[in-house]
Write a protein that holds these residues in place. Sequence first.
Motif, PDB file in Angstrom:
ATOM      1  N   SER A 226       0.834  -1.188   0.000  1.00  0.00           N
ATOM      2  CA  SER A 226       0.000   0.000   0.000  1.00  0.00           C
ATOM      3  C   SER A 226       0.876   1.248   0.000  1.00  0.00           C
ATOM      4  CB  SER A 226      -0.894   0.019   1.239  1.00  0.00           C
ATOM      5  OG  SER A 226      -1.416   1.310   1.466  1.00  0.00           O
ATOM      6  N   PRO A 227       0.561   2.255  -0.808  1.00  0.00           N
ATOM      7  CA  PRO A 227       1.334   3.506  -0.752  1.00  0.00           C
ATOM      8  C   PRO A 227       1.322   4.141   0.630  1.00  0.00           C
ATOM      9  CG  PRO A 227      -0.051   3.454  -2.717  1.00  0.00           C
ATOM     10  CD  PRO A 227      -0.458   2.277  -1.865  1.00  0.00           C
ATOM     11  N   LEU A 228       0.217   3.951   1.369  1.00  0.00           N
ATOM     12  CA  LEU A 228       0.153   4.531   2.713  1.00  0.00           C
ATOM     13  C   LEU A 228       1.158   3.865   3.647  1.00  0.00           C
ATOM     14  CD1 LEU A 228      -3.715   4.930   3.156  1.00  0.00           C
ATOM     15  CD2 LEU A 228      -2.025   6.660   2.491  1.00  0.00           C
ATOM     16  N   ASP A 229       1.357   2.556   3.520  1.00  0.00           N
ATOM     17  CA  ASP A 229       2.358   1.866   4.327  1.00  0.00           C
ATOM     18  C   ASP A 229       3.759   2.364   3.982  1.00  0.00           C
ATOM     19  OD1 ASP A 229       0.462   0.380   5.637  1.00  0.00           O
ATOM     20  OD2 ASP A 229       0.707  -1.402   4.385  1.00  0.00           O
ATOM     21  N   VAL A 230       4.001   2.584   2.701  1.00  0.00           N
ATOM     22  CA  VAL A 230       5.304   3.089   2.279  1.00  0.00           C
ATOM     23  C   VAL A 230       5.538   4.490   2.840  1.00  0.00           C
ATOM     24  CG1 VAL A 230       6.764   3.665   0.308  1.00  0.00           C
ATOM     25  CG2 VAL A 230       5.243   1.679   0.193  1.00  0.00           C
ATOM     26  N   LEU A 231       4.512   5.319   2.805  1.00  0.00           N
ATOM     27  CA  LEU A 231       4.630   6.665   3.369  1.00  0.00           C
ATOM     28  C   LEU A 231       4.929   6.604   4.867  1.00  0.00           C
ATOM     29  CD1 LEU A 231       1.769   8.589   1.542  1.00  0.00           C
ATOM     30  CD2 LEU A 231       4.213   9.097   1.420  1.00  0.00           C
ATOM     31  N   ASP A 232       4.330   5.640   5.555  1.00  0.00           N
ATOM     32  CA  ASP A 232       4.624   5.477   6.983  1.00  0.00           C
ATOM     33  C   ASP A 232       6.108   5.194   7.196  1.00  0.00           C
ATOM     34  OD1 ASP A 232       2.039   5.923   7.757  1.00  0.00           O
ATOM     35  OD2 ASP A 232       1.522   3.791   7.959  1.00  0.00           O
ATOM     36  N   ASP A 233       6.692   4.374   6.334  1.00  0.00           N
ATOM     37  CA  ASP A 233       8.117   4.082   6.456  1.00  0.00           C
ATOM     38  C   ASP A 233       8.955   5.341   6.257  1.00  0.00           C
ATOM     39  OD1 ASP A 233       7.523   1.455   6.924  1.00  0.00           O
ATOM     40  OD2 ASP A 233       8.216   0.702   4.986  1.00  0.00           O
ATOM     41  N   PHE A 234       8.628   6.118   5.252  1.00  0.00           N
ATOM     42  CA  PHE A 234       9.383   7.340   4.996  1.00  0.00           C
ATOM     43  C   PHE A 234       9.231   8.337   6.146  1.00  0.00           C
ATOM     44  CE2 PHE A 234       9.403   6.287   0.331  1.00  0.00           C
ATOM     45  CZ  PHE A 234      10.782   6.382   0.163  1.00  0.00           C
ATOM     46  N   SER A 235       8.029   8.495   6.659  1.00  0.00           N
ATOM     47  CA  SER A 235       7.808   9.493   7.715  1.00  0.00           C
ATOM     48  C   SER A 235       8.384   9.058   9.052  1.00  0.00           C
ATOM     49  CB  SER A 235       6.317   9.789   7.865  1.00  0.00           C
ATOM     50  OG  SER A 235       5.605   8.662   8.332  1.00  0.00           O
ATOM     51  N   SER A 236       8.739   7.774   9.182  1.00  0.00           N
ATOM     52  CA  SER A 236       9.297   7.299  10.450  1.00  0.00           C
ATOM     53  C   SER A 236      10.784   7.604  10.595  1.00  0.00           C
ATOM     54  CB  SER A 236       9.067   5.797  10.605  1.00  0.00           C
ATOM     55  OG  SER A 236       9.860   5.056   9.678  1.00  0.00           O
TER      56      SER A 236
END
Length: 343
Positions: A226-236
């Motif tokens: 999911s793009p949202l999961d990927v964004l979570d990784d980047f924002s972490s």
Amino acid sequence: MNRIDVHHHLIPSAYRERLAARGIAEAGGRELPDWSPEGSLGVMNRAGIATAILSISTPGTAFLTDAAEAAGLARDLNDETASLVAAHPDRFGFFATLPLPDIDAAAAEACRALDDLDADGVVLLANARGTYLGEAGQEQLFSALDERSATVFIHPADLPAPAVTGIPPFATDFLLDTTRAAYLLVSNGIRRRYPNIRFILSHAGGFVPYASHRMAVAIAGESGRSPLDVLDDFSSFYFDTALSASPAALPSLLAFAEPRHVLFGSDWPFAPEAAVQYFAAGLDNYTAGDAVLGHRIERENALALFPRLGTTAPIPAPAFPDRIRGAATRTAMRAITRLIATS
């Protein structure tokens, strides 16, 4: 005198001599600046920095192609920096230098520095002689860092390609270099497989906040995630404000990063003192209406990574001449920042 600076470099004289012997007199297209512990402390006093976490900048040990020589230099640099921190435990910490791209040697030195020298973390170049963080074959290093819940400061290096005439690498290429490393750490699953590592991205993460959704779509398309999961990784990731606390960059960074993952950084001495004061004033101006946010970025967020700094005695106010000089510089820089923001 309460800021914790996570992006503050040292250039020991013996290291400068090793670089000079190989014909290296600059980093990122900028001449190696003068440095001394006294110089660091003076700038810290004038910029309201209580503690600086010291690190070796590019090229680290990557200019040495002999693995044993590079490992020996990393040990020497870490021993020397640990001694400096021991002499000024309230004012300095350090990120240990690792001899990448040799993964075995880097993992061994990471364990020694974190276990025996009490390093506050390690510094890793985004690429070492063209090998990027996050590429295959680095599990041994990341496993050792994860086991120790290590803080990893990711610093850019020259791109593994010729520089463009007229564009100093530190001005643009460094931002791309950091972004490439962050992309690989996320796309190759390092960020998820080693959740105990706290990664700090230099210079507000390069292009990461601005291009995060674009990169997330690319990674999601390749992986099926999911793009949202990927964004979570980047924002972490954690992000420092070195050369990035501007009215253009801060809104993007703070809209994207987790609120407690933004840290103060100066980039001294590669950033001259005027630039340190300019961006510190920019941060002051941006957070003027939100004292809680300003205090988090300047100190509280870093204490979550380096809790030992919260037990140190208060840092005395700087001497009167330093206060006058620092106040005058900050006043001028605030005026310039306001002028730019309203023009």
